[in-house]
Design a protein around this motif. Sequence first.
Motif, mmCIF file in Angstrom:
data_model
loop_
_atom_site.group_PDB
_atom_site.id
_atom_site.type_symbol
_atom_site.label_atom_id
_atom_site.label_comp_id
_atom_site.label_asym_id
_atom_site.label_seq_id
_atom_site.Cartn_x
_atom_site.Cartn_y
_atom_site.Cartn_z
ATOM 1 N N LEU A 146 3.383 -0.004 -7.827
ATOM 2 C CA LEU A 146 4.510 0.434 -7.117
ATOM 3 C C LEU A 146 4.017 1.167 -5.653
ATOM 4 C CD1 LEU A 146 6.613 2.123 -9.601
ATOM 5 C CD2 LEU A 146 6.834 -0.131 -8.830
ATOM 6 N N MET A 298 6.600 -0.586 -3.291
ATOM 7 C CA MET A 298 7.785 -1.520 -3.833
ATOM 8 C C MET A 298 8.918 -0.294 -4.232
ATOM 9 S SD MET A 298 9.615 -4.020 -4.603
ATOM 10 C CE MET A 298 8.385 -5.341 -4.187
ATOM 11 N N THR A 300 11.454 1.714 -6.185
ATOM 12 C CA THR A 300 11.872 1.019 -7.621
ATOM 13 C C THR A 300 12.884 2.554 -8.137
ATOM 14 O OG1 THR A 300 10.142 -0.026 -8.161
ATOM 15 C CG2 THR A 300 11.459 0.505 -9.951
ATOM 16 N N CYS A 359 13.897 -2.861 -8.832
ATOM 17 C CA CYS A 359 13.233 -2.679 -7.517
ATOM 18 C C CYS A 359 14.026 -3.311 -6.214
ATOM 19 C CB CYS A 359 12.027 -3.791 -7.265
ATOM 20 S SG CYS A 359 11.028 -3.490 -8.751
#
Length: 384
Positions: A146, A298, A300, A359
């Motif tokens: 992430l 990313m 999320t 996500c």
Amino acid sequence: MIPLSVPHLSGNEWKYLKECLDTQWVSSVGPFVDRFEKEIAEYVGSKYAVAVVNGTSALHMALQIAGVQENDEVLVSDLTFVASVNSILYCNAKPVFMDVDYTSCQMDSKKVEAFLTEECEKTPDGLCRNKKTGRIIKVLMPVHILGFSAEIDSLITVAKRFNIKVVEDSAEGLGVRFYDKHVGTFGDLGILSFNGNKIITCGGGGIILTNDASYADRAKYLTTQAKNDPIEFDHNEMGYNYRLTNIQAALGVAQLEQLQGFVESKLKIAKNYEENLKMNPFINFPKPLAGTIPTYWMYTILVNFSEFGRKRQEIIKELIDRKIGVRPFWKPAHTLKYLSGFQSYRIENTIKLYENGICLPCSVNLTPEDQKRVCETLNSLIKT
Ligand SMILES: *Cc1c(COP(=O)(O)O)cnc(C)c1O
């Protein structure tokens, strides 16, 4: 459609690609390959960096160089992209799946330690044997996901204690630091990916990081068909054609020049999302571990679906119908059919994260208007 994450090619990409074509350096050696390796090594603070075709092949090579052989075992996060696991299978070795911590989504060092303490024993020659399978555990593979860091200091300490090497899957980790050190440079070897969805891209590409000169030499050798002599076609063992081309490296060099701006943009998007979603009683956020300098590669969210009373799959479908390119987390590796024969240890959080995680679109060039639309749509779909 607002895409999940797309490349942003706004610097010297054209210029450097043209240079490749004009000079005819288009293939697997060339000035951009050398430059990319040097600049990545400098940026992350690794003594050596060996560029390869993609992150998956970088993992394959890193495991092999770390000594993973047929029937050895590798401890790997259950919550990861399947490439981490496949690289273990490419070595004819066996994965053992480890749970992650719910808050940070990273490999749980306490559970790794418990597994090694309770389930493993020391062999007469000092190796770590899994009592249940009788196999030797050669490598621990934490995955920094992430755009956060795993609890890499504790993991390294535990691995050392049990005589296990560490290969960091930091495919998603470019720009991420744990305290003052870049992820991928803590273990015996680490890797980065430059696939199209990563923070910078070569189109496709990867790199092997290590501070050990013999590992770096071996990486170059194995990825160049194990060729022994510059003139003669002499080979002692099976090698691979895993080299990055000068064209790909040219893209990488141009992208790396823009990395700082990309990271700032990701952090801004993350802050904006959090500000606009935190009032929602069903939405929570993964949090980086103390000491992490994250990139939020990313973005999320974690939705408390059991309290909300609807299924994650339905909400994802409704978001995609509204042209918002969201994605679920990866399915927990141990639940994939072809991996069902391998051992896993007390997997709890990975399953919960898979059930709750979404996500969100987070391309570097995602506009404020698009960010607003994502938040408004989420808040209108997920409410009491
Ligand atoms: C992207 C990714 C890889 C694989 O990298 P490729 O360059 O796509 O081969 C491996 N592990 C993780 C965690 C990734 O996100």
